[in-house]
Design a protein around this motif. Structure first.
Motif, PDB file in Angstrom:
ATOM      1  N   LEU A  64      18.289   2.191   2.808  1.00  0.00           N
ATOM      2  CA  LEU A  64      17.131   0.733   2.695  1.00  0.00           C
ATOM      3  C   LEU A  64      16.404   1.363   3.532  1.00  0.00           C
ATOM      4  CD1 LEU A  64      16.935  -2.748   2.693  1.00  0.00           C
ATOM      5  CD2 LEU A  64      16.291  -2.333   4.705  1.00  0.00           C
ATOM      6  N   HIS A  65      15.214   1.501   3.037  1.00  0.00           N
ATOM      7  CA  HIS A  65      13.944   1.291   3.790  1.00  0.00           C
ATOM      8  C   HIS A  65      12.907   0.699   3.823  1.00  0.00           C
ATOM      9  CE1 HIS A  65      10.324   4.378   5.450  1.00  0.00           C
ATOM     10  NE2 HIS A  65      10.319   3.941   4.195  1.00  0.00           N
ATOM     11  N   THR A  66      11.403   0.275   4.533  1.00  0.00           N
ATOM     12  CA  THR A  66      10.912  -0.661   4.183  1.00  0.00           C
ATOM     13  C   THR A  66       9.494  -0.362   4.948  1.00  0.00           C
ATOM     14  OG1 THR A  66      10.507  -1.271   6.608  1.00  0.00           O
ATOM     15  CG2 THR A  66      12.313  -2.081   5.677  1.00  0.00           C
ATOM     16  N   ARG A  67       8.446  -0.821   3.836  1.00  0.00           N
ATOM     17  CA  ARG A  67       7.285  -0.717   4.102  1.00  0.00           C
ATOM     18  C   ARG A  67       6.529  -1.647   3.879  1.00  0.00           C
ATOM     19  NH1 ARG A  67       2.399  -0.054   0.874  1.00  0.00           N
ATOM     20  NH2 ARG A  67       3.649  -1.188  -1.055  1.00  0.00           N
ATOM     21  N   ARG A  68       5.207  -1.456   5.555  1.00  0.00           N
ATOM     22  CA  ARG A  68       4.155  -3.052   5.017  1.00  0.00           C
ATOM     23  C   ARG A  68       3.849  -3.294   4.687  1.00  0.00           C
ATOM     24  NH1 ARG A  68       2.759  -2.222  10.565  1.00  0.00           N
ATOM     25  NH2 ARG A  68       4.986  -3.447  11.479  1.00  0.00           N
ATOM     26  N   VAL A  69       3.783  -3.724   3.860  1.00  0.00           N
ATOM     27  CA  VAL A  69       1.972  -3.632   2.854  1.00  0.00           C
ATOM     28  C   VAL A  69       0.961  -4.658   3.783  1.00  0.00           C
ATOM     29  CG1 VAL A  69       1.421  -4.813   0.497  1.00  0.00           C
ATOM     30  CG2 VAL A  69       3.918  -4.000   0.614  1.00  0.00           C
ATOM     31  N   SER A  70       1.166  -5.868   4.768  1.00  0.00           N
ATOM     32  CA  SER A  70       0.373  -6.175   4.852  1.00  0.00           C
ATOM     33  C   SER A  70       0.510  -6.778   6.335  1.00  0.00           C
ATOM     34  CB  SER A  70      -0.533  -7.814   3.845  1.00  0.00           C
ATOM     35  OG  SER A  70       0.335  -8.518   3.890  1.00  0.00           O
ATOM     36  N   GLN A  71      -0.336  -7.765   6.829  1.00  0.00           N
ATOM     37  CA  GLN A  71       0.266  -7.684   8.270  1.00  0.00           C
ATOM     38  C   GLN A  71      -0.699  -8.565   8.851  1.00  0.00           C
ATOM     39  OE1 GLN A  71      -0.377  -5.531  12.222  1.00  0.00           O
ATOM     40  NE2 GLN A  71       2.337  -5.776  12.509  1.00  0.00           N
ATOM     41  N   ILE A  72      -0.413 -10.156   9.472  1.00  0.00           N
ATOM     42  CA  ILE A  72      -1.635 -11.131  10.322  1.00  0.00           C
ATOM     43  C   ILE A  72      -1.244 -11.024  11.801  1.00  0.00           C
ATOM     44  CG2 ILE A  72      -2.095 -12.989   9.907  1.00  0.00           C
ATOM     45  CD1 ILE A  72      -2.519 -12.737   7.096  1.00  0.00           C
ATOM     46  N   VAL A  73      -1.758 -10.715  12.011  1.00  0.00           N
ATOM     47  CA  VAL A  73      -1.142 -11.010  14.242  1.00  0.00           C
ATOM     48  C   VAL A  73      -1.951 -12.078  14.457  1.00  0.00           C
ATOM     49  CG1 VAL A  73      -1.221 -10.372  16.172  1.00  0.00           C
ATOM     50  CG2 VAL A  73      -0.728  -8.451  14.107  1.00  0.00           C
ATOM     51  N   GLY A  74      -1.709 -13.173  15.471  1.00  0.00           N
ATOM     52  CA  GLY A  74      -2.571 -14.917  15.750  1.00  0.00           C
ATOM     53  C   GLY A  74      -2.035 -14.584  17.309  1.00  0.00           C
ATOM     54  N   ASP A  75      -1.676 -15.391  17.788  1.00  0.00           N
ATOM     55  CA  ASP A  75      -2.242 -16.022  19.090  1.00  0.00           C
ATOM     56  C   ASP A  75      -0.501 -15.301  19.891  1.00  0.00           C
ATOM     57  OD1 ASP A  75      -5.174 -15.849  19.643  1.00  0.00           O
ATOM     58  OD2 ASP A  75      -5.276 -18.304  19.359  1.00  0.00           O
ATOM     59  N   ASP A  76      -0.303 -15.925  18.214  1.00  0.00           N
ATOM     60  CA  ASP A  76       1.545 -16.104  19.451  1.00  0.00           C
ATOM     61  C   ASP A  76       2.426 -15.686  18.402  1.00  0.00           C
ATOM     62  OD1 ASP A  76       1.799 -18.557  18.258  1.00  0.00           O
ATOM     63  OD2 ASP A  76       2.834 -19.830  19.500  1.00  0.00           O
ATOM     64  N   ALA A  77       2.318 -15.257  17.465  1.00  0.00           N
ATOM     65  CA  ALA A  77       2.994 -14.980  16.287  1.00  0.00           C
ATOM     66  C   ALA A  77       2.177 -13.897  15.395  1.00  0.00           C
ATOM     67  CB  ALA A  77       3.422 -16.679  15.275  1.00  0.00           C
ATOM     68  N   VAL A  78       3.095 -13.668  14.235  1.00  0.00           N
ATOM     69  CA  VAL A  78       2.721 -11.816  13.472  1.00  0.00           C
ATOM     70  C   VAL A  78       3.314 -12.423  12.439  1.00  0.00           C
ATOM     71  CG1 VAL A  78       4.785 -10.559  14.171  1.00  0.00           C
ATOM     72  CG2 VAL A  78       2.981  -9.461  13.340  1.00  0.00           C
TER      73      VAL A  78
END
Length: 144
Positions: A64-78
């Motif tokens: 298994l290998h992963t790749r991040r496609v998109s990311q959103i970062v908030g104040d206390d969450a991702v």
């Protein structure tokens, strides 16, 4: 927490999956965490259950290998959308069922939301594309 700290925790979590290091991943979870996953009948609330879930993926897909496609970062969450690639050469234990290896290579997607408090994940919600994964493994077919 700063956005950079949240990104660091997210990067560490993804790296743990890529290294197949359950202990590194579990170290990111708070003592009182809760983990909801579409493939499990009940939320996971202890590290033993979280380790069993993590290890079931590594057993089913040892490459298994992963790749991040998109990311959103908030104040206390991702939140992140992922793509993962792996070959199903091991038994998959998921949702209380054992699925024998299919020897099929899959490319699947999913997303997750991690709420963080005091540098630890307190709530984790994972949404793997179960239907797409099962179709690629040849376990189910698309409805016609």
């Amino acid at each position: 927490m700063t956005k950079d700290e949240l990104k660091r925790i997210d990067d560490q979590g993804l790296a743990a999956w890529d290294k197949h290091d359950s202990e590194a991943f579990l170290s990111l979870l708070a003592d009182d965490f809760v983990w909801y996953d579409w493939g499990t009948p009940e939320p996971m609330r202890d590290k033993q259950a979280a380790k069993a879930y993590f290890d079931s993926w590594m057993t089913a897909f040892p490459d298994l290998h992963t790749r991040r496609v998109s990311q959103i970062v908030g104040d206390d969450a991702v939140a992140s959308e992922l793509e993962f690639v792996g070959t199903n050469t091991g038994t998959m234990n998921w949702g209380g069922q054992s699925i024998p290896p299919t020897q099929k290579k899959v490319t699947s997607r999913g997303d997750y939301f991690a709420r963080v408090r005091d540098g630890k994940i307190v709530e984790f919600r994972t949404h793997p594309d179960v239907a797409g994964l099962m179709m690629q493994m040849g376990i189910t077919s698309a409805a016609r």
